[in-house]
Design a protein around this motif. Structure first.
Motif, PDB file in Angstrom:
ATOM      1  N   VAL A 101       0.837  -1.204   0.000  1.00  0.00           N
ATOM      2  CA  VAL A 101       0.000   0.000   0.000  1.00  0.00           C
ATOM      3  C   VAL A 101       0.871   1.252   0.000  1.00  0.00           C
ATOM      4  O   VAL A 101       0.608   2.218  -0.734  1.00  0.00           O
ATOM      5  CB  VAL A 101      -0.966  -0.006   1.200  1.00  0.00           C
ATOM      6  CG1 VAL A 101      -1.681   1.342   1.309  1.00  0.00           C
ATOM      7  CG2 VAL A 101      -1.977  -1.133   1.070  1.00  0.00           C
ATOM      8  N   VAL A 149       0.885   4.367  -2.782  1.00  0.00           N
ATOM      9  CA  VAL A 149       0.687   5.776  -2.448  1.00  0.00           C
ATOM     10  C   VAL A 149       1.899   6.597  -2.862  1.00  0.00           C
ATOM     11  O   VAL A 149       1.762   7.717  -3.381  1.00  0.00           O
ATOM     12  CB  VAL A 149       0.385   5.933  -0.943  1.00  0.00           C
ATOM     13  CG1 VAL A 149       0.326   7.407  -0.557  1.00  0.00           C
ATOM     14  CG2 VAL A 149      -0.932   5.247  -0.594  1.00  0.00           C
ATOM     15  N   ARG A 197      -4.830   9.729  -8.673  1.00  0.00           N
ATOM     16  CA  ARG A 197      -5.936   8.806  -8.426  1.00  0.00           C
ATOM     17  C   ARG A 197      -5.869   7.587  -9.344  1.00  0.00           C
ATOM     18  O   ARG A 197      -6.219   6.465  -8.942  1.00  0.00           O
ATOM     19  CB  ARG A 197      -7.271   9.546  -8.597  1.00  0.00           C
ATOM     20  CG  ARG A 197      -8.464   8.835  -7.996  1.00  0.00           C
ATOM     21  CD  ARG A 197      -9.679   9.762  -7.987  1.00  0.00           C
ATOM     22  NE  ARG A 197      -9.429  10.971  -7.233  1.00  0.00           N
ATOM     23  CZ  ARG A 197      -9.558  11.058  -5.900  1.00  0.00           C
ATOM     24  NH1 ARG A 197      -9.939   9.997  -5.212  1.00  0.00           N
ATOM     25  NH2 ARG A 197      -9.320  12.191  -5.288  1.00  0.00           N
ATOM     26  N   ILE A 224      -3.767   4.776  -7.891  1.00  0.00           N
ATOM     27  CA  ILE A 224      -4.416   4.070  -6.784  1.00  0.00           C
ATOM     28  C   ILE A 224      -5.559   3.204  -7.289  1.00  0.00           C
ATOM     29  O   ILE A 224      -5.749   2.064  -6.840  1.00  0.00           O
ATOM     30  CB  ILE A 224      -4.890   5.093  -5.732  1.00  0.00           C
ATOM     31  CG1 ILE A 224      -3.662   5.741  -5.072  1.00  0.00           C
ATOM     32  CG2 ILE A 224      -5.784   4.442  -4.685  1.00  0.00           C
ATOM     33  CD1 ILE A 224      -3.984   6.852  -4.111  1.00  0.00           C
ATOM     34  N   GLU A 225      -6.316   3.712  -8.255  1.00  0.00           N
ATOM     35  CA  GLU A 225      -7.409   2.916  -8.819  1.00  0.00           C
ATOM     36  C   GLU A 225      -6.879   1.694  -9.560  1.00  0.00           C
ATOM     37  O   GLU A 225      -7.421   0.589  -9.429  1.00  0.00           O
ATOM     38  CB  GLU A 225      -8.254   3.783  -9.750  1.00  0.00           C
ATOM     39  CG  GLU A 225      -9.070   4.829  -9.008  1.00  0.00           C
ATOM     40  CD  GLU A 225      -9.834   5.745  -9.937  1.00  0.00           C
ATOM     41  OE1 GLU A 225      -9.504   5.773 -11.155  1.00  0.00           O
ATOM     42  OE2 GLU A 225     -10.756   6.438  -9.463  1.00  0.00           O
ATOM     43  N   TYR A 238      -7.220   0.035  -5.168  1.00  0.00           N
ATOM     44  CA  TYR A 238      -7.550   0.682  -3.896  1.00  0.00           C
ATOM     45  C   TYR A 238      -8.370   1.963  -4.079  1.00  0.00           C
ATOM     46  O   TYR A 238      -8.457   2.787  -3.162  1.00  0.00           O
ATOM     47  CB  TYR A 238      -6.270   1.030  -3.139  1.00  0.00           C
ATOM     48  CG  TYR A 238      -5.503  -0.172  -2.650  1.00  0.00           C
ATOM     49  CD1 TYR A 238      -5.911  -0.889  -1.526  1.00  0.00           C
ATOM     50  CD2 TYR A 238      -4.362  -0.606  -3.318  1.00  0.00           C
ATOM     51  CE1 TYR A 238      -5.200  -1.988  -1.072  1.00  0.00           C
ATOM     52  CE2 TYR A 238      -3.636  -1.708  -2.887  1.00  0.00           C
ATOM     53  CZ  TYR A 238      -4.066  -2.396  -1.764  1.00  0.00           C
ATOM     54  OH  TYR A 238      -3.362  -3.482  -1.325  1.00  0.00           O
ATOM     55  N   TYR A 281     -10.723   3.396  -1.512  1.00  0.00           N
ATOM     56  CA  TYR A 281     -10.122   3.751  -0.229  1.00  0.00           C
ATOM     57  C   TYR A 281      -9.329   5.060  -0.290  1.00  0.00           C
ATOM     58  O   TYR A 281      -8.672   5.425   0.679  1.00  0.00           O
ATOM     59  CB  TYR A 281      -9.216   2.623   0.258  1.00  0.00           C
ATOM     60  CG  TYR A 281      -9.945   1.302   0.369  1.00  0.00           C
ATOM     61  CD1 TYR A 281     -10.950   1.125   1.312  1.00  0.00           C
ATOM     62  CD2 TYR A 281      -9.648   0.238  -0.496  1.00  0.00           C
ATOM     63  CE1 TYR A 281     -11.646  -0.082   1.404  1.00  0.00           C
ATOM     64  CE2 TYR A 281     -10.321  -0.968  -0.396  1.00  0.00           C
ATOM     65  CZ  TYR A 281     -11.322  -1.116   0.553  1.00  0.00           C
ATOM     66  OH  TYR A 281     -12.005  -2.299   0.648  1.00  0.00           O
ATOM     67  N   PHE A 282      -9.397   5.747  -1.425  1.00  0.00           N
ATOM     68  CA  PHE A 282      -8.835   7.090  -1.546  1.00  0.00           C
ATOM     69  C   PHE A 282     -10.028   8.032  -1.477  1.00  0.00           C
ATOM     70  O   PHE A 282     -10.720   8.239  -2.469  1.00  0.00           O
ATOM     71  CB  PHE A 282      -8.072   7.222  -2.856  1.00  0.00           C
ATOM     72  CG  PHE A 282      -7.419   8.575  -3.080  1.00  0.00           C
ATOM     73  CD1 PHE A 282      -7.314   9.524  -2.081  1.00  0.00           C
ATOM     74  CD2 PHE A 282      -6.885   8.887  -4.325  1.00  0.00           C
ATOM     75  CE1 PHE A 282      -6.715  10.760  -2.299  1.00  0.00           C
ATOM     76  CE2 PHE A 282      -6.268  10.113  -4.557  1.00  0.00           C
ATOM     77  CZ  PHE A 282      -6.196  11.057  -3.538  1.00  0.00           C
ATOM     78  N   VAL A 314      -4.402   6.068   1.043  1.00  0.00           N
ATOM     79  CA  VAL A 314      -5.240   4.870   1.043  1.00  0.00           C
ATOM     80  C   VAL A 314      -5.573   4.569   2.501  1.00  0.00           C
ATOM     81  O   VAL A 314      -4.681   4.523   3.356  1.00  0.00           O
ATOM     82  CB  VAL A 314      -4.524   3.669   0.403  1.00  0.00           C
ATOM     83  CG1 VAL A 314      -5.290   2.369   0.648  1.00  0.00           C
ATOM     84  CG2 VAL A 314      -4.338   3.896  -1.098  1.00  0.00           C
ATOM     85  N   TYR A 315      -6.877   4.349   2.773  1.00  0.00           N
ATOM     86  CA  TYR A 315      -7.349   4.181   4.145  1.00  0.00           C
ATOM     87  C   TYR A 315      -8.189   2.913   4.229  1.00  0.00           C
ATOM     88  O   TYR A 315      -9.291   2.863   3.671  1.00  0.00           O
ATOM     89  CB  TYR A 315      -8.159   5.407   4.568  1.00  0.00           C
ATOM     90  CG  TYR A 315      -7.414   6.697   4.278  1.00  0.00           C
ATOM     91  CD1 TYR A 315      -6.458   7.184   5.155  1.00  0.00           C
ATOM     92  CD2 TYR A 315      -7.637   7.391   3.081  1.00  0.00           C
ATOM     93  CE1 TYR A 315      -5.744   8.342   4.865  1.00  0.00           C
ATOM     94  CE2 TYR A 315      -6.933   8.550   2.786  1.00  0.00           C
ATOM     95  CZ  TYR A 315      -5.984   9.019   3.677  1.00  0.00           C
ATOM     96  OH  TYR A 315      -5.271  10.158   3.379  1.00  0.00           O
ATOM     97  N   ARG A 336      -0.568   7.904   3.940  1.00  0.00           N
ATOM     98  CA  ARG A 336      -0.644   9.143   3.170  1.00  0.00           C
ATOM     99  C   ARG A 336       0.758   9.728   3.069  1.00  0.00           C
ATOM    100  O   ARG A 336       1.548   9.646   4.023  1.00  0.00           O
ATOM    101  CB  ARG A 336      -1.588  10.151   3.836  1.00  0.00           C
ATOM    102  CG  ARG A 336      -1.726  11.456   3.042  1.00  0.00           C
ATOM    103  CD  ARG A 336      -2.944  12.276   3.456  1.00  0.00           C
ATOM    104  NE  ARG A 336      -2.856  12.856   4.789  1.00  0.00           N
ATOM    105  CZ  ARG A 336      -3.526  12.394   5.854  1.00  0.00           C
ATOM    106  NH1 ARG A 336      -4.300  11.319   5.733  1.00  0.00           N
ATOM    107  NH2 ARG A 336      -3.409  12.963   7.037  1.00  0.00           N
TER     108      ARG A 336
END
Length: 375
Positions: A261, A265, A290, A293-294, A298, A301-302, A340-341, A349
């Motif tokens: 992860v 990020v 973005r 991450i997509e 994930y 989760y953003f 990402v959370y 982050r």
């Protein structure tokens, strides 16, 4: 850190800002600006009055004519000391007198005015009653770029604030994390920011373990455990200008998923940075970060925008978000902070402040983007 304080802004600097604001307002079809206490008033005049919500303090800045500061009489002694005061016509009022009646002779009663976002409803509603034919627009909507493009003196202050935040991170890595409360580490961040020159600390986010999945978690009494991933987001004002940086650290060896992860990020943050160039749209920075991450799976989760402007406040226009087509201009400063959370588990982050130059972006935060292991 060894650095000398920058020279103060002069009365001429503030007059130039007021003149530029009036020209910008005219070009936007406004009759003028009505500016109450807050970051716009500080930027335009250097005046930061005592917070008194019930008493009207208002800068009246018409597109044609001299600026006037309406101020409570008991605040006059401080108002005349403001750096921008030589350019202002001060009109004071005493308790028991209607201050809104002082405003109407100063403005075009049928015009449309930009009103600072920080204006209390109490005052705006009273102004609407005094000026029933006038229109009012929030400054963020009417003149979103008013403070967005920084000059060299402002950039120097932002650079110094960024360096102080970097120095804070280098020192916080040396403190003990395991076995201490989040609030203890947050107190360390506050102390270090001040030691490195900040006059004001606005936030010290310490999100450990599952708390890291809350982007704006308030540090609490949770005891940080060995194996926790910890999000550190901190900043404030130095020489009147903001810092804001985020790094994610690991207490002990990270597992495979945390490494994965964090790597996503980190790649997203770099992609956002590489999208910075004059003429690009703000949304292009968001899209670039973005997309990474997509593509990694994930995307859900953003959960926030990629960035926000920074200057005399730590959050201001422009915003790096889908739908924002404002073009990037040299001198703009903003954060790039993808994250990402994973609810109930951990968050990651990475955030830098970036300024736009003719050749692309320049980072004002330069600490290592790697996953730092702490004790």
């Amino acid at each position: 850190m060894n650095q000398s304080a920058p020279s103060p802004f002069t009365a001429a600097d503030y007059r130039a800002r007021m003149d530029r604001a009036a020209l910008t307002a005219s070009a936007a079809g406004l009759a003028g600006l009505l500016v109450s206490p807050g970051p716009d008033l500080v930027w335009l005049t250097g005046y930061r009055p005592t917070a008194m919500t019930e008493r009207l303090t208002l800068l009246v800045l018409p597109v044609a004519g001299d600026p006037v500061l309406v101020v409570p009489k008991l605040e006059c002694a401080d108002a005349v000391k403001a750096p921008g005061a030589p350019s202002l016509d001060l009109r004071d009022w005493t308790d028991g007198v209607d201050p809104y009646g002082l405003v109407s002779p100063l403005v075009d009663a049928a015009g449309t005015f930009g009103v600072s976002d920080s204006t209390w409803a109490l005052h705006l509603l009273a102004l609407q009653g005094e000026l029933p034919r006038a229109g009012f627009r929030a400054l963020t909507e009417a003149l979103p770029m008013l403070r967005a493009v920084k000059d060299e003196a402002e950039l120097a202050r932002l650079t110094a604030a960024g360096a102080a935040a970097d120095a804070t991170f280098e020192e916080i890595k040396k403190v003990a994390f395991a076995g201490r409360r989040e609030a203890d580490v947050a107190a360390d961040l506050d102390r270090l920011l001040r030691e490195f020159g900040h006059e004001q600390v606005d936030f010290t986010v310490v999100g450990s373990g599952p708390n890291g999945a809350d982007p704006h978690h308030e540090a609490d009494d949770r005891v940080i455990q060995h194996g926790d991933t910890v999000v550190l987001d901190f900043g404030g004002l130095m020489y009147g200008y903001g810092s804001d940086t985020t790094r994610t650290v690991q207490v002990g060896d990270p597992g495979e998923e945390v490494r994965r992860v964090h790597a996503v990020v980190r790649e997203a943050q770099q992609a956002g940075f590489e999208a910075v160039r004059p003429g690009a749209a703000c949304q292009d920075v968001d899209r670039a970060a973005r997309r990474v991450i997509e593509d990694a799976g994930y995307g859900e989760y953003f959960i926030h925008r990629t960035g926000h402007g920074i200057g005399t406040t730590t959050h201001e226009p422009p915003y790096m978000i889908e739908g924002e087509q404002q073009e990037l201009v040299p001198g703009m400063c903003f954060s790039i902070e993808p994250g990402v959370y994973l609810p109930g588990r951990f968050g990651v982050r990475i955030e830098d402040i970036v300024t736009v130059t003719q050749n692309g972006g320049v980072r004002l935060n330069n600490t290592d983007h790697g996953l730092t292991v702490v004790g």
